[in-house]
Write a protein that holds these residues in place. Sequence first.
Motif, short mmCIF file in Angstrom:
data_model
loop_
_atom_site.label_atom_id
_atom_site.label_comp_id
_atom_site.label_asym_id
_atom_site.label_seq_id
_atom_site.Cartn_x
_atom_site.Cartn_y
_atom_site.Cartn_z
N MET A 1 39.60 -15.80 118.13
CA MET A 1 38.70 -14.68 118.43
C MET A 1 39.55 -13.49 118.83
SD MET A 1 35.66 -14.42 121.25
CE MET A 1 34.72 -15.69 120.38
N VAL A 2 39.21 -12.36 118.28
CA VAL A 2 39.97 -11.14 118.56
C VAL A 2 39.16 -10.27 119.51
CG1 VAL A 2 41.02 -9.10 117.59
CG2 VAL A 2 41.08 -11.25 116.32
N TYR A 3 39.76 -9.89 120.63
CA TYR A 3 39.12 -9.02 121.59
C TYR A 3 39.56 -7.58 121.34
CZ TYR A 3 37.86 -13.18 124.19
OH TYR A 3 37.34 -14.38 124.56
N GLN A 4 38.54 -6.72 121.32
CA GLN A 4 38.85 -5.31 121.10
C GLN A 4 38.80 -4.58 122.43
OE1 GLN A 4 36.29 -3.36 118.36
NE2 GLN A 4 37.45 -1.46 118.33
N VAL A 5 39.87 -3.98 122.79
CA VAL A 5 39.95 -3.26 124.06
C VAL A 5 39.69 -1.79 123.81
CG1 VAL A 5 41.40 -2.67 126.01
CG2 VAL A 5 41.62 -4.93 124.94
N ARG A 6 38.66 -1.30 124.49
CA ARG A 6 38.35 0.13 124.35
C ARG A 6 38.99 0.91 125.49
NH1 ARG A 6 31.86 0.11 122.89
NH2 ARG A 6 32.05 -1.09 120.92
N SER A 7 39.66 1.93 125.14
CA SER A 7 40.29 2.77 126.17
C SER A 7 39.26 3.74 126.72
CB SER A 7 41.48 3.54 125.57
OG SER A 7 41.03 4.38 124.52
N GLN A 8 39.24 3.92 128.05
CA GLN A 8 38.34 4.87 128.70
C GLN A 8 39.06 6.17 128.98
OE1 GLN A 8 36.83 2.93 132.16
NE2 GLN A 8 35.42 1.61 131.01
N ARG A 9 38.39 7.24 128.55
CA ARG A 9 39.03 8.55 128.72
C ARG A 9 38.82 9.03 130.15
NH1 ARG A 9 37.30 13.83 128.37
NH2 ARG A 9 38.87 15.34 127.65
N ALA A 10 39.87 9.37 130.85
CA ALA A 10 39.80 9.86 132.23
C ALA A 10 39.65 11.38 132.25
CB ALA A 10 41.06 9.46 132.98
N PHE A 11 39.18 11.89 133.41
CA PHE A 11 39.09 13.34 133.58
C PHE A 11 40.49 13.94 133.65
CE2 PHE A 11 34.93 12.19 135.38
CZ PHE A 11 34.12 13.03 134.64
N THR A 12 40.62 15.08 133.03
CA THR A 12 41.89 15.79 133.18
C THR A 12 41.84 16.61 134.46
OG1 THR A 12 41.12 17.75 132.01
CG2 THR A 12 42.06 15.97 130.68
N LEU A 13 42.97 17.07 134.91
CA LEU A 13 43.05 17.86 136.14
C LEU A 13 42.24 19.14 136.01
CD1 LEU A 13 44.21 18.32 138.94
CD2 LEU A 13 46.25 19.32 137.85
N ILE A 14 42.28 19.75 134.84
CA ILE A 14 41.55 21.01 134.63
C ILE A 14 40.06 20.77 134.73
CG2 ILE A 14 41.01 22.81 132.94
CD1 ILE A 14 43.87 22.60 131.93
N GLU A 15 39.60 19.67 134.09
CA GLU A 15 38.16 19.35 134.15
C GLU A 15 37.72 19.11 135.59
OE1 GLU A 15 37.39 17.21 129.83
OE2 GLU A 15 38.24 16.05 131.50
N ALA A 21 34.98 23.70 141.22
CA ALA A 21 34.64 25.12 141.29
C ALA A 21 33.14 25.32 141.13
CB ALA A 21 35.40 25.88 140.22
N ILE A 22 32.52 24.60 140.21
CA ILE A 22 31.07 24.72 139.99
C ILE A 22 30.30 24.27 141.24
CG2 ILE A 22 29.12 23.79 138.67
CD1 ILE A 22 30.99 23.67 136.24
N ILE A 23 30.76 23.15 141.84
CA ILE A 23 30.11 22.65 143.06
C ILE A 23 30.23 23.69 144.18
CG2 ILE A 23 30.23 20.90 144.87
CD1 ILE A 23 31.04 18.90 142.70
N ALA A 24 31.41 24.30 144.30
CA ALA A 24 31.63 25.30 145.35
C ALA A 24 30.71 26.51 145.16
CB ALA A 24 33.10 25.74 145.36
N ILE A 25 30.55 26.92 143.88
CA ILE A 25 29.67 28.06 143.58
C ILE A 25 28.23 27.72 143.94
CG2 ILE A 25 28.70 29.46 141.72
CD1 ILE A 25 31.46 29.27 140.34
N LEU A 26 27.81 26.51 143.59
CA LEU A 26 26.43 26.09 143.90
C LEU A 26 26.20 26.04 145.41
CD1 LEU A 26 25.91 23.22 141.27
CD2 LEU A 26 24.88 25.51 141.27
N ILE A 27 27.18 25.54 146.15
CA ILE A 27 27.05 25.50 147.61
C ILE A 27 26.96 26.91 148.17
CG2 ILE A 27 28.28 24.92 149.75
CD1 ILE A 27 29.36 22.44 148.33
#
Length: 248
Positions: A1-15, A21-27
Amino acid sequence: MVYQVRSQRAFTLIELLVVIAIIAILIGLLLPAVQKVREAANRMRCGNNLKQLGLAVHSFHDANSRMPFSGTTINYNWATDQNVPGPNTWTWLARILPFIEQGTIATTYNIPGGTMGAAVAGLRIPIATLRCPSAQETGDTATNWPNTGWNAVTMSLTNYRGVSGSNWGINGLGTATFTTAYANGDMFGLDRGNGIFYRSDGTRPLRIGGITDGASNTLMIGESSHSFDVHCGGWAFPTTSTAPVPFR
């Protein structure tokens, strides 16, 4: 049986920074609205306090056939004032405690029947009805009394003061000369005010029918802040529980 490993994309520093910044503006946008709502609630509570005090004054009048009154004997020296018999001291606020749901304090410390010296522990207890929610006091007690020995007394604050009238510091000649008035013993607005309350009005049995301008046309209770007026302070001291209407 072959297991397929899916890579999860992480947030970048810019994102991540963009989200922050958006949260700060909303606050920043929501904070003024929250403060406005909070201040509106404080105004309602303050108005309710004044209403409760007004009703308490009328209830006292109904029960005693006179307006609540302050002291008849005031020495401005704690060594003497603490021993003055209850009927000759205290304030109009002390006399309406049972009518603002503070009967327990009044009964426990025999207010206003006993001496202030015997009720020192009760003087420290904060009374919410006597405090404006928006007041900027840093503490809940007043200790900086201008009179001898009173600076050793810790007393819960009040922001509501009985209006003593418009003739504070006016002497017999009708001139607004504070020094002359003081020298002549004519501190009318403090000891012989033309308002609903003054600090030594115990001998004046004022009734609603005796308010010459009519109750609906006369100021009874005002608001003051201890942060701006050193004489605005404890609820049990006659000088700090009354105040004049500024005259021009």
